[in-house]
Design a protein around this motif. Structure first.
Motif, PDB file in Angstrom:
ATOM      1  N   GLU A 162      23.495  13.886 -43.799  1.00 39.69           N
ATOM      2  CA  GLU A 162      23.539  15.330 -43.634  1.00 39.69           C
ATOM      3  C   GLU A 162      24.806  15.693 -42.885  1.00 39.69           C
ATOM      4  O   GLU A 162      25.070  15.182 -41.803  1.00 39.69           O
ATOM      5  CB  GLU A 162      22.308  15.828 -42.876  1.00 39.69           C
ATOM      6  CG  GLU A 162      22.233  17.346 -42.798  1.00 39.69           C
ATOM      7  CD  GLU A 162      20.917  17.820 -42.251  1.00 39.69           C
ATOM      8  OE1 GLU A 162      20.866  18.072 -41.038  1.00 39.69           O
ATOM      9  OE2 GLU A 162      19.950  17.924 -43.032  1.00 39.69           O
ATOM     10  N   ARG A 182      26.437  25.404 -41.877  1.00 44.65           N
ATOM     11  CA  ARG A 182      25.236  24.997 -42.604  1.00 44.65           C
ATOM     12  C   ARG A 182      25.221  23.495 -42.748  1.00 44.65           C
ATOM     13  O   ARG A 182      26.273  22.860 -42.881  1.00 44.65           O
ATOM     14  CB  ARG A 182      25.191  25.675 -43.973  1.00 44.65           C
ATOM     15  CG  ARG A 182      25.103  27.186 -43.858  1.00 44.65           C
ATOM     16  CD  ARG A 182      24.920  27.883 -45.163  1.00 44.65           C
ATOM     17  NE  ARG A 182      24.986  29.327 -44.983  1.00 44.65           N
ATOM     18  CZ  ARG A 182      24.930  30.205 -45.953  1.00 44.65           C
ATOM     19  NH1 ARG A 182      24.805  29.783 -47.218  1.00 44.65           N
ATOM     20  NH2 ARG A 182      24.998  31.491 -45.704  1.00 44.65           N
ATOM     21  N   SER A 183      24.037  22.940 -42.727  1.00 41.86           N
ATOM     22  CA  SER A 183      23.869  21.494 -42.838  1.00 41.86           C
ATOM     23  C   SER A 183      23.205  21.169 -44.164  1.00 41.86           C
ATOM     24  O   SER A 183      22.288  21.873 -44.599  1.00 41.86           O
ATOM     25  CB  SER A 183      23.024  20.961 -41.681  1.00 41.86           C
ATOM     26  OG  SER A 183      23.654  21.195 -40.446  1.00 41.86           O
ATOM     27  N   ALA A 184      23.656  20.086 -44.793  1.00 44.65           N
ATOM     28  CA  ALA A 184      23.075  19.679 -46.073  1.00 44.65           C
ATOM     29  C   ALA A 184      23.371  18.215 -46.335  1.00 44.65           C
ATOM     30  O   ALA A 184      24.399  17.687 -45.920  1.00 44.65           O
ATOM     31  CB  ALA A 184      23.631  20.525 -47.217  1.00 44.65           C
ATOM     32  N   LEU A 186      23.982  16.151 -49.534  1.00 43.50           N
ATOM     33  CA  LEU A 186      24.261  16.416 -50.944  1.00 43.50           C
ATOM     34  C   LEU A 186      23.800  15.266 -51.822  1.00 43.50           C
ATOM     35  O   LEU A 186      23.875  14.099 -51.437  1.00 43.50           O
ATOM     36  CB  LEU A 186      25.757  16.654 -51.151  1.00 43.50           C
ATOM     37  CG  LEU A 186      26.396  17.745 -50.288  1.00 43.50           C
ATOM     38  CD1 LEU A 186      27.850  17.943 -50.694  1.00 43.50           C
ATOM     39  CD2 LEU A 186      25.626  19.049 -50.394  1.00 43.50           C
ATOM     40  N   TYR A 195      29.218  22.533 -53.559  1.00 46.66           N
ATOM     41  CA  TYR A 195      28.233  23.014 -52.596  1.00 46.66           C
ATOM     42  C   TYR A 195      28.776  24.198 -51.802  1.00 46.66           C
ATOM     43  O   TYR A 195      28.087  25.217 -51.624  1.00 46.66           O
ATOM     44  CB  TYR A 195      27.827  21.890 -51.639  1.00 46.66           C
ATOM     45  CG  TYR A 195      26.977  22.373 -50.489  1.00 46.66           C
ATOM     46  CD1 TYR A 195      25.629  22.637 -50.644  1.00 46.66           C
ATOM     47  CD2 TYR A 195      27.551  22.589 -49.226  1.00 46.66           C
ATOM     48  CE1 TYR A 195      24.853  23.104 -49.591  1.00 46.66           C
ATOM     49  CE2 TYR A 195      26.783  23.060 -48.169  1.00 46.66           C
ATOM     50  CZ  TYR A 195      25.441  23.307 -48.350  1.00 46.66           C
ATOM     51  OH  TYR A 195      24.684  23.787 -47.310  1.00 46.66           O
ATOM     52  N   GLN A 199      27.253  27.977 -51.864  1.00 48.17           N
ATOM     53  CA  GLN A 199      26.762  28.646 -50.657  1.00 48.17           C
ATOM     54  C   GLN A 199      27.487  29.966 -50.417  1.00 48.17           C
ATOM     55  O   GLN A 199      26.881  30.958 -49.999  1.00 48.17           O
ATOM     56  CB  GLN A 199      26.937  27.725 -49.448  1.00 48.17           C
ATOM     57  CG  GLN A 199      26.037  26.502 -49.449  1.00 48.17           C
ATOM     58  CD  GLN A 199      24.574  26.875 -49.390  1.00 48.17           C
ATOM     59  OE1 GLN A 199      24.132  27.578 -48.478  1.00 48.17           O
ATOM     60  NE2 GLN A 199      23.804  26.412 -50.364  1.00 48.17           N
TER      61      GLN A 199
END
Length: 438
Positions: A162, A182-184, A186, A195, A199
């Motif tokens: 993340e 923002r955290s993600a 992928l 991404y 967003q």
């Protein structure tokens, strides 16, 4: 899977105001400054952050951080912070430190942001003994927790990581860009670039921000090669664009600043329906565009500072665009002088130029009886001395000064004389309404 160096970070975003006075208790006689090791991607994970011992007898936290952000002295270490990162304010409470940092810090995203957070938190914790550490932007829209004990540097072969991504959206009046983190984690089927664009198209979570990308726009393709990210939007990107002034400007640089925050992206190329375009409103998009931090963050007024619009001009147009900018006047320097110096030194974003001649010096700038008196060197006279160039240069000086409290007009001289320009009569009190030709 490619070997990744991961830094596990507990981070939170909340809305909160900022204020307080920079202070700080005295630290220890020596402390470790933590920096990234050069070529860290080639090292094992436990080697990517290393300390550099400094002697800091009598330093408070603010003094320590000023020295820390100046960078390491050793050749094998590098600063993880973008150039220009600075501390705007510090709030110290019982067992807690909050830093208000300049906008450059929030250009970081992904592993780069996490690495910077790690270095910063470890340094502050060792200096002050405090473990509750937070960083905020100057608007209080971004707040990240940096608990040193929750950083774990480890190798990761098989798990998804993340990462943090910094996205930029326009403020309510579209005069500046506000950052959101923002955290993600992928999937293998989505690139970081895709991404970020997705967003941005979904819009901001922050109620103080506005949509960045025009309604109906579709992403046709995005890819990066040799540091250049090419984004291909559908025609709605142009057909439904926001106004030709700061609206279009913030759209382009919101996308550019968000994508160039990624490690592998240096500049952004724009295509519309697969074809290049020359202009997007007032912004020239016929070549790869690099980041511009001067539009990030609301230029709030602080003690000793003022907010003014700094004028720039597209390279192929006589139109002018005012970019809201905070001007600080340190010590006893008059605000008028600080504003003029900022204008003269202002580096215009890509595709624009500062209409004031390069090398112009300010000899005097003061306000008396509501009139601002400014004396400039002869380099103020445009090299290509046309009516449009003279009007643009004079307007770029006069208009920001007219935004100062109590200023009703400007008297401009060139090396003490009210002559030197061919098209603009400066032998009078100037204001925004009597500069441009009829």
């Amino acid at each position: 899977m490619k070997r990744l160096i991961a830094l596990a970070l507990a981070a939170a975003m909340v809305l909160c105001g900022c204020g307080g006075i920079a202070a700080g208790s005295l630290g220890s006689e020596s402390v470790n400054f933590y920096y990234a090791v050069e070529n860290a991607e080639q090292l094992s994970s436990h080697e990517v952050v290393q300390p550099e011992e400094r002697s800091l007898a009598g330093f408070n936290l603010a003094q320590m951080l000023n020295l820390y952000f100046s960078g390491p002295t050793g050749d094998d270490l590098i600063s993880p912070f973008p150039e220009g990162t600075s501390v705007l304010n510090i709030r110290e409470e019982a067992e807690q430190v909050t830093l208000i940092l300049s906008g450059e810090y929030f250009i970081l995203s992904g592993v780069d942001l996490t690495l910077a957070n790690c270095c910063l938190s470890k340094t502050i914790s060792e200096f002050s003994g405090v473990d509750q550490i937070y960083v905020e932007d100057d608007l209080g829209q971004i707040r990240l927790a940096l608990p040193p004990e929750q950083y774990l540097i480890s190798d990761d072969f098989d798990t998804e990581i993340e990462s943090n991504y910094t996205l930029y959206f326009p403020s309510q009046d579209r005069s500046c860009l506000l950052g959101e983190v923002r955290s993600a984690a992928l999937s293998e089927n989505e690139t970081q670039e895709a991404y970020v664009i997705r967003q941005l198209m979904e819009g901001p979570n922050n109620g103080e921000a506005q949509p960045l990308i025009p309604a109906g726009t579709r992403l046709l393709d995005v890819s990066t090669q040799d540091g250049f990210c090419t984004v291909n939007f559908s025609g709605e990107f142009c057909n439904n664009r926001f106004d030709d002034g700061l609206g279009a400007f913030t759209t382009i640089f919101g996308i550019v600043n968000s994508l160039t925050a990624l490690k592998d992206v240096e500049a952004v190329e724009f295509l519309v329906d697969g074809e290049p375009r020359i202009h997007y409103g007032m912004v020239m998009i016929n070549e790869p565009i690099h980041s511009f931090s001067g539009i990030i963050g609301t230029p709030q007024k602080y003690a000793g500072s003022v907010k003014v619009g700094i004028y720039v001009r597209p390279l192929d147009s006589v139109e002018m665009l005012a970019i809201p900018t905070r001007v600080d006047s340190p010590g006893s320097q008059p605000q008028a002088e600080a504003v003029v110096e900022t204008i003269l030194q202002y580096e215009a974003p890509q595709g624009f130029e500062n209409p004031v001649g390069y090398g112009t010096e300010v000899y005097a700038a003061s306000v008396s009886g509501g009139i601002c008196y400014v004396d400039l060197s002869r380099k103020f006279i445009p090299q290509e001395d046309t009516r449009e160039n003279e009007e643009a240069a004079v307007l770029a000086i006069v208009s920001p000064l007219m935004e100062l409290d109590g200023v009703t007009g400007v008297i401009l001289t060139i090396e003490g004389e009210s002559t030197g320009l061919q098209y603009v009569d400066i032998n009078r009190t100037l204001n925004e309404n009597n500069i441009l030709s009829d």
